[in-house]
Each structure stands twice: as structure tokens, then as C-alpha cells.
Scaffold this active site. Structure first.
Site, mmCIF file in Angstrom:
data_model
loop_
_atom_site.group_PDB
_atom_site.id
_atom_site.type_symbol
_atom_site.label_atom_id
_atom_site.label_comp_id
_atom_site.label_asym_id
_atom_site.label_seq_id
_atom_site.Cartn_x
_atom_site.Cartn_y
_atom_site.Cartn_z
ATOM 1 N N THR A 28 -6.116 7.286 -21.802
ATOM 2 C CA THR A 28 -6.638 6.641 -20.588
ATOM 3 C C THR A 28 -8.166 6.604 -20.630
ATOM 4 O O THR A 28 -8.791 7.519 -21.165
ATOM 5 C CB THR A 28 -6.185 7.461 -19.358
ATOM 6 O OG1 THR A 28 -4.761 7.434 -19.305
ATOM 7 C CG2 THR A 28 -6.732 6.883 -18.050
ATOM 8 N N GLU A 103 -1.987 13.335 -20.523
ATOM 9 C CA GLU A 103 -2.672 13.227 -21.823
ATOM 10 C C GLU A 103 -2.338 14.435 -22.693
ATOM 11 O O GLU A 103 -2.078 14.301 -23.896
ATOM 12 C CB GLU A 103 -4.182 13.122 -21.592
ATOM 13 C CG GLU A 103 -4.579 11.792 -20.956
ATOM 14 C CD GLU A 103 -6.035 11.707 -20.551
ATOM 15 O OE1 GLU A 103 -6.519 10.589 -20.361
ATOM 16 O OE2 GLU A 103 -6.694 12.744 -20.393
HETATM 17 C C1 5RP Z 1 -9.108 10.485 -18.703
HETATM 18 C C2 5RP Z 1 -9.838 11.003 -19.871
HETATM 19 C C3 5RP Z 1 -10.680 10.040 -20.641
HETATM 20 O O1 5RP Z 1 -10.276 10.064 -21.962
HETATM 21 C C4 5RP Z 1 -12.114 10.462 -20.551
HETATM 22 O O2 5RP Z 1 -12.458 10.556 -19.166
HETATM 23 C C5 5RP Z 1 -13.046 9.492 -21.259
HETATM 24 O O3 5RP Z 1 -13.106 8.296 -20.561
HETATM 25 P P1 5RP Z 1 -14.042 7.096 -21.015
HETATM 26 O O4 5RP Z 1 -13.483 6.581 -22.299
HETATM 27 O O5 5RP Z 1 -13.937 6.117 -19.877
HETATM 28 O O6 5RP Z 1 -15.440 7.639 -21.165
HETATM 29 O O7 5RP Z 1 -9.761 12.152 -20.231
HETATM 30 O O8 5RP Z 1 -8.436 11.503 -18.004
#
Ligand code: 5RP
Length: 217
Positions: A28, A103
Site C-alpha cells: 500500500t 502488510e
Molecule cells: C502503508 C505503508 C507504506 O508502505 C508506507 O507508508 C510508504 O508509503 P509511500 O510509498 O506513500 O511513501 O506502510 O501502511
């Protein structure tokens, strides 16, 4: 080049790891979104995907990709996901998008976890990014007090309810010199569903996009 360009580059690079007609685990976030877009543009076909969030499910289905339950998929060959921080041992902080529990489950169910990140996420010691902890709603205050006892300053991410119907505490200033020990200590608190430390099951590979091109850790 901007951070968005690094995300696009690393998202495109991750497509090379995907085996045609496989069942893929998908994380995500905005870096993962760049990966999903690149996957769609590549024309590579999947048998199906297992998704870590409702947001990712919608994006995958928008490309016509079949999203199935993890229970129906068994062990996955590959999981691709982003991170909020990574260290030299490929240990991570995740959960900025509040999807940490699913995740962690999909990462655990996968033989290989390829993390896609950009240079801004690299740290010497984890913990600049406040550590997300998913908690059962009735245990919010109890867990917060226990996290203070562990040396942190928890902050309730008000207004956010996870896909599992729970709450998020973002914990500032935790000492994460021993991330594995802290992951275990937090997991032991009754009411904690999951914490965003990925030390027990780190990434197997971190693809990093940055000003000097792509790096593989
Ligand atoms: C979501 C996550 C994402 O992998 C993390 O927040 C990184 O997000 P982005 O790619 O938008 O920087 O752990 O729960």
C-alpha cells in the site's frame, strides 16, 4: 529529479521481479501505486493478486487484476511493498498509510519481500518516523500508557480507522537501537494488533530510487 520521479523509477524496476501468471502480494502507498501503474503499463499478466488494503484492491481491480483472499492463495512467491524507513539491514518501519497489519501478514506469507523505497527513507537507526501501532479501540489508553513505559510518546491518529476497524497510535522518540527486541515488547502488550516494525521479518531486498539512480540492498 523529484521524489515522485524516484518512486516512478523504483516502481518500474520492481516490475522485473514479477513472474508472469503468478499470484502476487501487493502492499500500500504512493510508491506501490507507482508500481501498480508500471505493472499495468508493462502488459505483464498475473493469475491474481493478494492485496494489503482496500485502496490497493481498488487500484488493482481498476486494471482488471483479480484480487483474491490470502486464505485462497497459500504461500506467495513475491510481495512488493513500500516503507516509511529502512536501515542497512533491510529492517523497516511501515504503517504510514495505516495498512501495517495486513502488510505484515502478506509479507509473512511470502517467500520473498521486495521493498521499494526512495532515498529519503534511508536511516542509520530506525525511529525518526513515528512508529505506527494498530490497537483494538477499547485498549487505546492502556496501550498508550504501556508505550510511554517503553520510552515512547504515543499520539492517537484521530479520525483514522484501519481496514480492520482498529485505531492507530504513532509513537515518537522510541529508542529503536534493538528493533527486534522492541517489536517483541510491543507485540506483547494486550490490545496491540500489530506494530509497524519489520525486524523479525525484514525485507529480503530493498530497491532504492534516488539522485544517483537505482540501488539494490
Ligand atoms: C502503508 C505503508 C507504506 O508502505 C508506507 O507508508 C510508504 O508509503 P509511500 O510509498 O506513500 O511513501 O506502510 O501502511
Amino acid at each position: 529529479m523529484s521524489q515522485d520521479d524516484w518512486k516512478r523509477e523504483v516502481g518500474e524496476a520492481a516490475v522485473d521481479y514479477v513472474r508472469e501468471d503468478s499470484i502476487l502480494g501487493v502492499g500500500t502507498g504512493s510508491t506501490v501505486n507507482a508500481f501498480i501503474d508500471a505493472l499495468g503499463a508493462s502488459g505483464k499478466r498475473l493469475e491474481a493478486a493478494v492485496s494489503s488494503s482496500e485502496a490497493t484492491t481498488a487500484r488493482l481491480q481498476g486494471l482488471g487484476i483479480d484480487v483474491i483472499e490470502l486464505n485462497a492463495a497459500g504461500t506467495l512467491d513475491l510481495y512488493i511493498d513500500g516503507a516509511d524507513e529502512f536501515d542497512a539491514h533491510r529492517r523497516l518501519i511501515k504503517g504510514g498509510g495505516a495498512a501495517l497489519t495486513r502488510e505484515k501478514i502478506v509479507a509473512e506469507a511470502s517467500r520473498r519481500f521486495v521493498c521499494i523505497a526512495d532515498e529519503s527513507k534511508r536511516v542509520g537507526v530506525l525511529g525518526k518516523f513515528p512508529l505506527p501501532v494498530e490497537v483494538i479501540p477499547m485498549a487505546r489508553s492502556l496501550v498508550a500508557r504501556k508505550l510511554v513505559a517503553l520510552g515512547g510518546q504515543p499520539e492517537w491518529r484521530e479520525g483514522v480507522v484501519t481496514d480492520n476497524g482498529n485505531l492507530i497510535l504513532d509513537v515518537h522518540n522510541l529508542d529503536l537501537v534493538d528493533p527486534l527486541g522492541m517489536e517483541r515488547s510491543i507485540n506483547d502488550i494486550p490490545g496491540v494488533v500489530c506494530c509497524g516494525l519489520f525486524a523479525r521479518r525484514p525485507a529480503d531486498t530493498v530497491l532504492v530510487g534516488g539522485p544517483n539512480g537505482l540501488q539494490t540492498l
